[in-house]
Design a protein around this motif. Structure first.
Motif, PDB file in Angstrom:
ATOM      1  N   ILE A   2       0.675  -1.247  -0.001  1.00 53.59           N
ATOM      2  CA  ILE A   2       0.037  -0.232   0.026  1.00 53.59           C
ATOM      3  C   ILE A   2       1.232   1.299   0.052  1.00 53.59           C
ATOM      4  O   ILE A   2       2.061   1.236   0.810  1.00 53.59           O
ATOM      5  N   LYS A   3       0.471   2.133  -0.987  1.00 48.84           N
ATOM      6  CA  LYS A   3       1.153   3.434  -0.903  1.00 48.84           C
ATOM      7  C   LYS A   3       0.195   4.634  -0.218  1.00 48.84           C
ATOM      8  O   LYS A   3      -0.900   4.779  -0.757  1.00 48.84           O
ATOM      9  N   HIS A   4       0.721   5.524   0.436  1.00 52.04           N
ATOM     10  CA  HIS A   4      -0.098   6.437   1.218  1.00 52.04           C
ATOM     11  C   HIS A   4       0.644   7.787   1.060  1.00 52.04           C
ATOM     12  O   HIS A   4       1.777   7.845   1.252  1.00 52.04           O
ATOM     13  N   ILE A   5      -0.017   8.572   0.156  1.00 51.05           N
ATOM     14  CA  ILE A   5       0.362   9.979  -0.149  1.00 51.05           C
ATOM     15  C   ILE A   5      -0.170  10.881   0.404  1.00 51.05           C
ATOM     16  O   ILE A   5      -1.430  10.888   0.223  1.00 51.05           O
ATOM     17  N   VAL A   6       0.327  12.001   1.102  1.00 48.05           N
ATOM     18  CA  VAL A   6      -0.274  13.113   1.587  1.00 48.05           C
ATOM     19  C   VAL A   6       0.306  14.349   0.980  1.00 48.05           C
ATOM     20  O   VAL A   6       1.591  14.391   1.224  1.00 48.05           O
ATOM     21  N   PHE A   7      -0.260  15.347   0.657  1.00 49.94           N
ATOM     22  CA  PHE A   7       0.014  16.622   0.106  1.00 49.94           C
ATOM     23  C   PHE A   7      -0.182  17.617   1.304  1.00 49.94           C
ATOM     24  O   PHE A   7      -1.400  17.638   1.863  1.00 49.94           O
ATOM     25  N   MET A   8       0.738  18.383   1.760  1.00 46.92           N
ATOM     26  CA  MET A   8       0.471  19.494   2.782  1.00 46.92           C
ATOM     27  C   MET A   8       0.585  20.842   2.242  1.00 46.92           C
ATOM     28  O   MET A   8       1.671  21.071   1.325  1.00 46.92           O
ATOM     29  N   THR A  55       4.394   7.129   2.070  1.00 45.76           N
ATOM     30  CA  THR A  55       4.866   6.024   2.973  1.00 45.76           C
ATOM     31  C   THR A  55       4.180   4.901   2.188  1.00 45.76           C
ATOM     32  O   THR A  55       3.329   4.841   1.529  1.00 45.76           O
ATOM     33  N   VAL A  56       4.958   3.475   2.582  1.00 44.90           N
ATOM     34  CA  VAL A  56       4.714   2.497   2.260  1.00 44.90           C
ATOM     35  C   VAL A  56       4.263   1.371   3.355  1.00 44.90           C
ATOM     36  O   VAL A  56       4.942   1.584   4.417  1.00 44.90           O
ATOM     37  N   PHE A  57       3.218   0.538   3.041  1.00 47.90           N
ATOM     38  CA  PHE A  57       2.723  -0.411   4.118  1.00 47.90           C
ATOM     39  C   PHE A  57       2.755  -1.812   3.441  1.00 47.90           C
ATOM     40  O   PHE A  57       2.322  -1.765   2.266  1.00 47.90           O
ATOM     41  N   GLU A  58       3.187  -2.866   4.270  1.00 55.73           N
ATOM     42  CA  GLU A  58       2.587  -4.128   3.773  1.00 55.73           C
ATOM     43  C   GLU A  58       1.152  -4.402   3.252  1.00 55.73           C
ATOM     44  O   GLU A  58       0.944  -5.025   1.992  1.00 55.73           O
ATOM     45  N   ASN A  59       0.276  -3.885   3.841  1.00 58.81           N
ATOM     46  CA  ASN A  59      -1.101  -4.173   3.674  1.00 58.81           C
ATOM     47  C   ASN A  59      -2.094  -3.052   4.243  1.00 58.81           C
ATOM     48  O   ASN A  59      -1.563  -2.157   5.053  1.00 58.81           O
ATOM     49  N   VAL A  89      -4.020  10.252  -0.983  1.00 62.44           N
ATOM     50  CA  VAL A  89      -4.417   9.468  -1.796  1.00 62.44           C
ATOM     51  C   VAL A  89      -3.742   8.096  -1.218  1.00 62.44           C
ATOM     52  O   VAL A  89      -2.423   7.853  -0.879  1.00 62.44           O
ATOM     53  N   ASP A  90      -4.619   6.864  -1.429  1.00 61.73           N
ATOM     54  CA  ASP A  90      -4.269   5.526  -0.592  1.00 61.73           C
ATOM     55  C   ASP A  90      -4.494   4.744  -1.857  1.00 61.73           C
ATOM     56  O   ASP A  90      -5.389   4.748  -2.584  1.00 61.73           O
ATOM     57  N   TYR A  91      -3.457   3.810  -2.339  1.00 63.71           N
ATOM     58  CA  TYR A  91      -3.521   2.763  -3.343  1.00 63.71           C
ATOM     59  C   TYR A  91      -2.617   1.698  -3.204  1.00 63.71           C
ATOM     60  O   TYR A  91      -1.674   1.637  -2.615  1.00 63.71           O
ATOM     61  N   GLU A  92      -3.157   0.435  -3.938  1.00 61.90           N
ATOM     62  CA  GLU A  92      -2.349  -0.761  -4.117  1.00 61.90           C
ATOM     63  C   GLU A  92      -1.259  -0.594  -5.095  1.00 61.90           C
ATOM     64  O   GLU A  92      -1.499  -0.372  -6.214  1.00 61.90           O
ATOM     65  N   ILE A  93       0.053  -1.156  -4.694  1.00 60.39           N
ATOM     66  CA  ILE A  93       1.035  -1.403  -5.888  1.00 60.39           C
ATOM     67  C   ILE A  93       1.308  -2.803  -5.853  1.00 60.39           C
ATOM     68  O   ILE A  93       1.173  -3.597  -4.914  1.00 60.39           O
TER      69      ILE A  93
END
Length: 93
Positions: A2-8, A55-59, A89-93
């Motif tokens: 999982i990628k979790h991207i945040v713009f601030m 950020t990147v997460f396993e699941n 934006v959160d999405y699966e890679i």
């Protein structure tokens, strides 16, 4: 994965520099966080946000653990106290 991207966007760009250090400090302090990248915008255009967090997460479960982690919540509190605008934006890679 999982990628979790945040713009601030901050009321003052100097806060983005502080936020970058705070965000990078999560590495090693939040066990479910596989990878982190924080970049400051150099174009500073009207359309730009000041900072990007990737950020990147396993699941998805680990992303949720990250969201509620006390260390992360302290940073979220600081961001809110400093009137930070965010887009996610959160999405699966």
């Amino acid at each position: 994965m999982i990628k979790h991207i945040v713009f601030m966007k901050f009321p003052d760009f100097s806060l983005a520099k502080i936020a970058k250090e705070k965000l990078l400090s999560m590495k090693g302090n939040i066990e479910v966080l596989k990878d982190i990248e924080v970049g400051l915008d150099f174009s500073r255009s009207e359309r730009s946000y000041d900072l990007a967090l990737v950020t990147v997460f396993e699941n998805k479960d680990n992303l949720e653990k990250y969201r509620i982690h006390p260390y992360h919540q302290e940073i979220v509190k600081w961001l809110k106290e400093n009137n930070t605008q965010t887009k996610v934006v959160d999405y699966e890679i």
